[in-house]
Design a protein around this motif. Structure first.
Motif, PDB file in Angstrom:
ATOM      1  N   THR A 101       0.819  -1.205   0.000  1.00  0.00           N
ATOM      2  CA  THR A 101       0.000   0.000   0.000  1.00  0.00           C
ATOM      3  C   THR A 101       0.856   1.259   0.000  1.00  0.00           C
ATOM      4  O   THR A 101       1.797   1.372   0.773  1.00  0.00           O
ATOM      5  N   GLU A 102       0.534   2.158  -0.894  1.00  0.00           N
ATOM      6  CA  GLU A 102       1.174   3.469  -1.057  1.00  0.00           C
ATOM      7  C   GLU A 102       2.587   3.417  -1.629  1.00  0.00           C
ATOM      8  O   GLU A 102       3.261   4.442  -1.698  1.00  0.00           O
ATOM      9  N   ASN A 113       1.650   0.652  -5.756  1.00  0.00           N
ATOM     10  CA  ASN A 113       1.134  -0.309  -4.780  1.00  0.00           C
ATOM     11  C   ASN A 113       1.600  -1.743  -4.996  1.00  0.00           C
ATOM     12  O   ASN A 113       0.979  -2.680  -4.500  1.00  0.00           O
TER      13      ASN A 113
END
Length: 65
Positions: A8-9, A37
Protein backbone atom coordinates in the motif's frame (compact mmCIF):
# COMPACT_ATOMS: atom_id res chain seq x y z
CA UNK A 1 11.32 -16.83 -9.80
CA UNK A 2 9.65 -13.44 -9.35
CA UNK A 3 6.61 -12.84 -7.15
CA UNK A 4 4.52 -9.67 -6.94
CA UNK A 5 2.90 -8.50 -3.71
CA UNK A 6 0.69 -5.61 -2.68
CA UNK A 7 2.44 -2.78 -0.83
CA UNK A 8 0.00 0.00 0.00
CA UNK A 9 1.17 3.47 -1.06
CA UNK A 10 4.37 2.18 -2.73
CA UNK A 11 5.22 4.30 -5.78
CA UNK A 12 7.79 4.02 -8.56
CA UNK A 13 11.09 5.42 -7.33
CA UNK A 14 10.50 4.38 -3.71
CA UNK A 15 12.79 1.96 -1.91
CA UNK A 16 11.58 -1.62 -1.52
CA UNK A 17 12.48 -4.23 1.07
CA UNK A 18 11.64 -7.90 1.37
CA UNK A 19 12.26 -10.60 3.93
CA UNK A 20 11.57 -14.33 4.07
CA UNK A 21 10.86 -16.30 7.23
CA UNK A 22 13.18 -19.24 6.43
CA UNK A 23 16.87 -19.78 5.67
CA UNK A 24 17.39 -18.88 1.99
CA UNK A 25 20.18 -21.48 1.59
CA UNK A 26 22.20 -19.25 -0.74
CA UNK A 27 19.24 -17.83 -2.68
CA UNK A 28 19.50 -14.07 -3.25
CA UNK A 29 16.35 -12.07 -2.49
CA UNK A 30 15.86 -8.67 -4.18
CA UNK A 31 12.88 -6.33 -4.17
CA UNK A 32 11.76 -3.36 -6.27
CA UNK A 33 8.65 -1.24 -6.65
CA UNK A 34 7.42 -2.34 -10.07
CA UNK A 35 4.14 -0.36 -10.19
CA UNK A 36 1.95 1.72 -7.92
CA UNK A 37 1.13 -0.31 -4.78
CA UNK A 38 3.16 -3.29 -6.05
CA UNK A 39 6.52 -4.73 -5.01
CA UNK A 40 8.17 -7.42 -7.14
CA UNK A 41 10.45 -9.84 -5.30
CA UNK A 42 12.99 -12.04 -7.10
CA UNK A 43 14.38 -15.26 -5.66
CA UNK A 44 17.61 -16.10 -7.52
CA UNK A 45 19.57 -19.28 -6.93
CA UNK A 46 23.23 -18.26 -7.06
CA UNK A 47 24.45 -21.76 -6.21
CA UNK A 48 25.07 -24.74 -8.47
CA UNK A 49 22.73 -26.88 -6.34
CA UNK A 50 19.02 -27.45 -6.85
CA UNK A 51 17.35 -25.69 -3.90
CA UNK A 52 13.75 -26.05 -2.80
CA UNK A 53 12.49 -23.71 -0.09
CA UNK A 54 9.71 -24.95 2.12
CA UNK A 55 6.58 -22.83 2.48
CA UNK A 56 7.40 -19.66 4.36
CA UNK A 57 6.22 -16.10 4.87
CA UNK A 58 7.31 -13.32 2.52
CA UNK A 59 7.09 -9.76 3.84
CA UNK A 60 7.42 -6.67 1.62
CA UNK A 61 7.61 -2.97 2.30
CA UNK A 62 7.80 0.13 0.16
CA UNK A 63 9.54 3.14 1.69
CA UNK A 64 9.24 6.72 0.49
CA UNK A 65 12.42 8.36 -0.77
Amino acid sequence: MTITAAATEAALGDYARASFSLDLQGIVLTARVSAANTVSVRFQNGTAAALDLASGTLKVQGEKV
